[in-house]
Design an enzyme around this catalytic site. Sequence first.
Site, mmCIF file in Angstrom:
data_model
loop_
_atom_site.group_PDB
_atom_site.id
_atom_site.type_symbol
_atom_site.label_atom_id
_atom_site.label_comp_id
_atom_site.label_asym_id
_atom_site.label_seq_id
_atom_site.Cartn_x
_atom_site.Cartn_y
_atom_site.Cartn_z
ATOM 1 N N LYS A 1 0.881 -1.181 0.000
ATOM 2 C CA LYS A 1 0.000 0.000 0.000
ATOM 3 C C LYS A 1 0.917 1.229 0.000
ATOM 4 O O LYS A 1 1.995 1.218 0.608
ATOM 5 C CB LYS A 1 -0.882 -0.030 1.259
ATOM 6 C CG LYS A 1 -1.648 1.250 1.564
ATOM 7 C CD LYS A 1 -2.892 1.393 0.708
ATOM 8 C CE LYS A 1 -3.589 2.746 0.963
ATOM 9 N NZ LYS A 1 -4.470 3.126 -0.155
ATOM 10 N N CYS B 1 -2.701 9.120 -6.984
ATOM 11 C CA CYS B 1 -3.833 8.873 -6.086
ATOM 12 C C CYS B 1 -4.926 9.918 -6.351
ATOM 13 O O CYS B 1 -4.653 11.113 -6.308
ATOM 14 C CB CYS B 1 -3.408 8.938 -4.632
ATOM 15 S SG CYS B 1 -4.832 8.780 -3.530
ATOM 16 N N GLY C 1 -6.277 -2.855 -14.401
ATOM 17 C CA GLY C 1 -7.551 -2.151 -14.542
ATOM 18 C C GLY C 1 -8.632 -3.178 -14.869
ATOM 19 O O GLY C 1 -8.838 -3.516 -16.023
ATOM 20 N N LYS D 1 3.739 5.112 -11.312
ATOM 21 C CA LYS D 1 2.317 4.739 -11.427
ATOM 22 C C LYS D 1 1.557 5.905 -12.041
ATOM 23 O O LYS D 1 1.475 7.000 -11.477
ATOM 24 C CB LYS D 1 1.757 4.403 -10.044
ATOM 25 C CG LYS D 1 0.275 4.039 -10.017
ATOM 26 C CD LYS D 1 0.066 2.554 -10.222
ATOM 27 C CE LYS D 1 -1.377 2.112 -10.056
ATOM 28 N NZ LYS D 1 -1.605 1.451 -8.791
HETATM 29 O O1 RRO Z 1 -5.684 5.439 -0.712
HETATM 30 C C1 RRO Z 1 -6.392 5.749 -1.689
HETATM 31 O O2 RRO Z 1 -7.455 6.362 -1.569
HETATM 32 C C2 RRO Z 1 -6.021 5.399 -3.065
HETATM 33 C C3 RRO Z 1 -4.738 5.446 -3.566
HETATM 34 BR BR1 RRO Z 1 -3.236 5.841 -2.525
HETATM 35 C C4 RRO Z 1 -4.519 5.220 -4.949
HETATM 36 O O3 RRO Z 1 -3.396 5.283 -5.489
HETATM 37 N N1 RRO Z 1 -5.585 4.934 -5.716
HETATM 38 C C5 RRO Z 1 -6.847 4.868 -5.214
HETATM 39 O O4 RRO Z 1 -7.803 4.607 -5.959
HETATM 40 N N2 RRO Z 1 -7.036 5.096 -3.893
#
Ligand code: RRO
Length: 317
Positions: free
Chosen positions: A51, A136, A248, A170
Amino acid sequence: MTASARSLEFCGVALRGPVLNGSGTFDAIAARRAFGDVLLERFPFDAFVSKTITLEPRQGNPPPRLWETPAGLINSIGLPNKGLEGFLASDLPELVELPVPLVVSVMGFSRDELAALVERVGERDEVAMIELNFSCPNVETGLVMGADPAETARALERVRPLTSKPLIVKLTPNADDPPAVAAAAEGAGADAVSLINTLKGMALDPDTRRPWLGGVTGGVSGPAVRAVALEQVHAVSTRVAIPAIGMGGIASGRHAADFLAAGATCVAVGTESFRDPAAGRRVAEELEELRRRAGTRPTRLEATASPSGGQAAAFSP
Ligand code: RRO
């Protein structure tokens, strides 16, 4: 099937196969607690991506954080994590016990923060690669670096000298021109790209018509985004020479084969792991079966001349 039948090298790191997890979609530490050492014996992925971590600890977004769509999921998790020091002290020692190479995903709110993360994580021998999450959708400044080629290049130029470990960028699908961002990352020293992160979306509470998610908007993933992801993987792989991890909505070996045919070197399973924690292994086995059946047929997207003189695509299998 032997492990070596699928093994490959990705950015110089030996992998037993091409199926990774999407960052944040499989909690290996919780899974080890739930399933015990069986998890290690039949680990669902060929490399594990953590994560995303930030320099400081974060609580994440207020609940609710998830909304299920007819063909996917909207998340507004908001990057809850223990911060760099907490990760190094308590998560890393557990993650190194996994039987596959470890990729640590990091995100900085500034280039200085990103540099501190890359420097400290890069010092650790246990870490095989670093993923730079420039994408993100759920934090205010999270899109800035990854949505703009020049910002992406500046960030890469800052961190590239700080580590010899492979750097994977990413990419966000919420950019005007993802291939241009990928090219900027490549030009500034990225070793690979991964895509797609989630597409920006929202859901309303059916009773109040107010935003359902505590973070108001979120990121859409799952089958709903697969066609978008496939197109972006194809466009990015056509533009850059560095390898891509495609993801995806991948939920089957057939889907994985499509992403490999579109130009990805590896694939990642994300949302499907919430439904089936063993999905990664199943996808890998189905992919292997498809490859066996395909025999010598080509597996990459083949470009053939179209009657108009342009390029027409032929996918296999
Ligand atoms: O933690 C998130 O809300 C999150 C992250 Br870091 C991300 O890279 N992609 C996403 O859909 N949620």
